[in-house]
Motif scaffolding. Structure first.
Motif, PDB file in Angstrom:
ATOM      1  N   SER A  60       0.983  -1.255   0.049  1.00 23.56           N
ATOM      2  CA  SER A  60       0.061   0.059   0.071  1.00 23.56           C
ATOM      3  C   SER A  60       0.857   1.150  -0.031  1.00 23.56           C
ATOM      4  O   SER A  60       1.830   1.341   0.645  1.00 23.56           O
ATOM      5  CB  SER A  60      -0.987  -0.001   1.360  1.00 23.56           C
ATOM      6  OG  SER A  60      -1.821  -1.021   1.249  1.00 23.56           O
ATOM      7  N   PHE A  61       0.585   2.145  -1.065  1.00 24.08           N
ATOM      8  CA  PHE A  61       1.436   3.368  -1.058  1.00 24.08           C
ATOM      9  C   PHE A  61       0.691   4.762  -1.126  1.00 24.08           C
ATOM     10  O   PHE A  61      -0.371   4.616  -1.728  1.00 24.08           O
ATOM     11  CB  PHE A  61       2.211   3.335  -2.427  1.00 24.08           C
ATOM     12  CG  PHE A  61       3.043   2.075  -2.602  1.00 24.08           C
ATOM     13  CD1 PHE A  61       4.273   1.947  -1.884  1.00 24.08           C
ATOM     14  CD2 PHE A  61       2.658   1.102  -3.314  1.00 24.08           C
ATOM     15  CE1 PHE A  61       5.226   0.954  -2.008  1.00 24.08           C
ATOM     16  CE2 PHE A  61       3.453   0.074  -3.593  1.00 24.08           C
ATOM     17  CZ  PHE A  61       4.810   0.039  -2.954  1.00 24.08           C
ATOM     18  N   ASP A  62       1.041   5.517  -0.368  1.00 19.48           N
ATOM     19  CA  ASP A  62       0.575   6.884  -0.160  1.00 19.48           C
ATOM     20  C   ASP A  62       1.522   7.771   0.016  1.00 19.48           C
ATOM     21  O   ASP A  62       2.563   7.685   0.388  1.00 19.48           O
ATOM     22  CB  ASP A  62      -0.729   6.955   0.824  1.00 19.48           C
ATOM     23  CG  ASP A  62      -1.770   7.983   0.176  1.00 19.48           C
ATOM     24  OD1 ASP A  62      -2.778   7.591   0.215  1.00 19.48           O
ATOM     25  OD2 ASP A  62      -1.460   9.064  -0.100  1.00 19.48           O
ATOM     26  N   LEU A  63       1.312   9.006  -0.288  1.00 20.50           N
ATOM     27  CA  LEU A  63       2.274  10.081   0.062  1.00 20.50           C
ATOM     28  C   LEU A  63       2.765  10.240   1.260  1.00 20.50           C
ATOM     29  O   LEU A  63       4.075  10.500   1.629  1.00 20.50           O
ATOM     30  CB  LEU A  63       1.607  11.481  -0.565  1.00 20.50           C
ATOM     31  CG  LEU A  63       2.862  12.381  -0.900  1.00 20.50           C
ATOM     32  CD1 LEU A  63       3.761  12.136  -2.097  1.00 20.50           C
ATOM     33  CD2 LEU A  63       2.105  14.010  -1.410  1.00 20.50           C
ATOM     34  N   VAL A  64       1.940  10.167   2.324  1.00 18.00           N
ATOM     35  CA  VAL A  64       2.281   9.883   3.926  1.00 18.00           C
ATOM     36  C   VAL A  64       1.522   8.444   4.319  1.00 18.00           C
ATOM     37  O   VAL A  64       0.726   8.122   4.120  1.00 18.00           O
ATOM     38  CB  VAL A  64       1.887  11.074   4.640  1.00 18.00           C
ATOM     39  CG1 VAL A  64       2.619  12.448   3.977  1.00 18.00           C
ATOM     40  CG2 VAL A  64       0.279  11.315   4.325  1.00 18.00           C
ATOM     41  N   SER A  65       2.207   8.171   5.323  1.00 22.65           N
ATOM     42  CA  SER A  65       1.626   7.029   5.939  1.00 22.65           C
ATOM     43  C   SER A  65       0.741   7.370   7.088  1.00 22.65           C
ATOM     44  O   SER A  65      -0.182   6.476   7.325  1.00 22.65           O
ATOM     45  CB  SER A  65       2.711   6.019   6.819  1.00 22.65           C
ATOM     46  OG  SER A  65       3.459   6.457   7.744  1.00 22.65           O
ATOM     47  N   GLY A  66       0.828   8.351   7.467  1.00 22.28           N
ATOM     48  CA  GLY A  66      -0.193   8.874   8.886  1.00 22.28           C
ATOM     49  C   GLY A  66       0.080   7.952   9.853  1.00 22.28           C
ATOM     50  O   GLY A  66      -0.938   7.702  10.689  1.00 22.28           O
ATOM     51  N   GLY A  67       1.238   7.356  10.153  1.00 32.77           N
ATOM     52  CA  GLY A  67       1.417   6.612  11.213  1.00 32.77           C
ATOM     53  C   GLY A  67       0.646   4.997  11.063  1.00 32.77           C
ATOM     54  O   GLY A  67       1.006   4.259  11.911  1.00 32.77           O
ATOM     55  N   ASN A  68       0.234   4.578   9.796  1.00 24.82           N
ATOM     56  CA  ASN A  68      -0.417   3.485   9.677  1.00 24.82           C
ATOM     57  C   ASN A  68       0.789   2.507   8.931  1.00 24.82           C
ATOM     58  O   ASN A  68       1.408   2.717   8.087  1.00 24.82           O
ATOM     59  CB  ASN A  68      -1.302   3.580   8.456  1.00 24.82           C
ATOM     60  CG  ASN A  68      -2.224   2.151   8.181  1.00 24.82           C
ATOM     61  OD1 ASN A  68      -1.617   1.145   8.382  1.00 24.82           O
ATOM     62  ND2 ASN A  68      -3.329   2.340   7.862  1.00 24.82           N
ATOM     63  N   PRO A  69       1.020   1.613   9.772  1.00 20.71           N
ATOM     64  CA  PRO A  69       1.936   0.600   9.395  1.00 20.71           C
ATOM     65  C   PRO A  69       1.712  -0.166   8.117  1.00 20.71           C
ATOM     66  O   PRO A  69       2.838  -0.891   7.652  1.00 20.71           O
ATOM     67  CB  PRO A  69       2.109  -0.725  10.762  1.00 20.71           C
ATOM     68  CG  PRO A  69       0.916  -0.316  10.989  1.00 20.71           C
ATOM     69  CD  PRO A  69       0.295   0.906  11.080  1.00 20.71           C
TER      70      PRO A  69
END
Length: 124
Positions: free
Chosen positions: A61-70
């Motif tokens: 899973s890829f996104d610009l930021v992880s938001g703390g999601n492992p």
């Protein structure tokens, strides 16, 4: 794939709901169906429960930021840390925004194996 887990790349995954859903699935004992992971029951011995059943999917899973999601790997969707031809399914769900959409799609084709599937879900 070659009989192992199906590799999925979720581009612009947000909070990785696709990964959560797919990683909760397990292969049945007969190997012919998928089932959600049942709730944990007391008294279960190690090795006899569905947590030991094989997972049918590997999800990147890829996104610009992880938001703390492992489950989320922070990455530019035009340059993800996967090898060429390493995934079976590439997914864009409400993620093809911006001026470099062509770069995003090219990256999906780079990481898809020959015969892989690109799924796009967008609204207009």
């Amino acid at each position: 794939g070659g009989g192992g887990p199906v590799a999925v790349a979720d581009f612009g995954c947000g909070d990785a709901k696709l990964a959560e859903r797919l990683l909760a699935l397990r292969v049945s004992k007969d190997g012919r169906s998928l089932a959600g992971q049942p709730s944990k029951r007391k008294g279960r011995k190690k090795g006899d429960g569905p947590e030991e059943a094989p997972r049918p999917f590997v999800v990147h899973s890829f996104d610009l930021v992880s938001g703390g999601n492992p489950l989320v790997t922070p990455a530019d969707m035009s340059d993800v840390p996967l090898a060429d031809g390493s995934v079976d399914v590439a997914v864009y769900s409400l993620a093809l925004m911006g001026t470099n959409v062509a770069d995003f799609v090219r990256e999906a084709w780079r990481v898809l194996r020959f015969g892989g599937v690109l799924r796009v879900a967008e609204v207009r």
